[in-house]
Design an enzyme around this catalytic site. Sequence first.
Site, PDB file in Angstrom:
ATOM      1  N   HIS A   1       7.231   5.060   7.881  1.00 23.28           N
ATOM      2  CA  HIS A   1       8.237   3.219   7.753  1.00 23.28           C
ATOM      3  C   HIS A   1       8.820   3.941   7.540  1.00 23.28           C
ATOM      4  O   HIS A   1       9.321   4.753   6.376  1.00 23.28           O
ATOM      5  CB  HIS A   1       6.809   2.841   6.801  1.00 23.28           C
TER       6      HIS A   1
ATOM      7  N   CYS B   1       2.099   0.178  -0.157  1.00 24.09           N
ATOM      8  CA  CYS B   1       1.674  -0.094   0.499  1.00 24.09           C
ATOM      9  C   CYS B   1       0.098  -1.064   0.314  1.00 24.09           C
ATOM     10  O   CYS B   1      -0.808  -1.799   1.034  1.00 24.09           O
ATOM     11  CB  CYS B   1       0.781   1.403   1.592  1.00 24.09           C
TER      12      CYS B   1
HETATM   13  N1  GLY Z   1      -3.142   4.548   7.915  1.00 25.44           N
HETATM   14  C1  GLY Z   1      -1.600   3.915   8.139  1.00 25.44           C
HETATM   15  C2  GLY Z   1      -1.061   3.752   9.096  1.00 25.44           C
HETATM   16  O1  GLY Z   1      -0.873   3.783   9.802  1.00 25.44           O
HETATM   17  O2  GLY Z   1      -0.874   1.783   9.630  1.00 25.44           O
END
Ligand code: GLY
Length: 253
Positions: A159, A246
């Site tokens: 991300h 997150c």
């Molecule tokens: N495990 C976090 C994701 O890949 O969205």
Amino acid sequence: MIAITREVSRSIIHCELTHLERRPIDIQRARAQHAEYEAALKHLGLAVLSLPEEPSLADSVFVEDTALVLDECAIILRPGADSRKPETESIAKALSPYRKLFTIQAPARVDGGDILRVGRQVYIGLSTRSDTNAAEQIQDFLQPYSYEVQVVRVTGCLHLKSAVTQAAEDTLLINPAWVDPGNFAGMKFIESDPSEAYAANALWLGDSVLYPKAFPRTRKKLMDAGIKITDVDADELAKAEGALTCCSLLLRE
Ligand code: GLY
């Protein structure tokens, strides 16, 4: 300030992984670290709205990926991984008393981990999870509120916020191997230590950051820059390719 969180799912061992090898996850340890994270937020004065576990949604502890929350509205996102799309339903319910909601429409895809807001600037990372169609929808939703939306190319990590996060009002913590600092005009930078690839994710809370104990070299750089740090352990959750930002959605009451 409210932090929306969600208990670690019992199925986290089946989480999505993109850039990491699968390793065993100790669910009790992951839950203990998550509880420590929530306790740290409470200690710093936030109200924590902890949502119940979603036993069948492996990645559902990573609530950040389900919504973009701003002072004026919230946008329910459409996560890039199919296994994660059902995570948004309960988040929309939780956010609806607080914000006017918009919803990203298919086939667009975007994870909240790819959205970095800095003041009135909203950066959207083009990763394997997020696309320009979603960025255009976000731009349309935010047009009445005077935010500027800018897409940013991300390589080598999951991300945008694996690569860059805010560490102070005017400062970004960045791994320049994964995102070009030239995208972020007018900002100061602290570069993560090259030996700590995953160290660019800090959770900025206005006058301090929550930061993982796993990255001592980058931590020292933050300290040297005068940034106040609350340390947390998050290495068990990190095995699921999730970082500190997150695990919460932050909203001003
Ligand atoms: N495990 C976090 C994701 O890949 O969205």
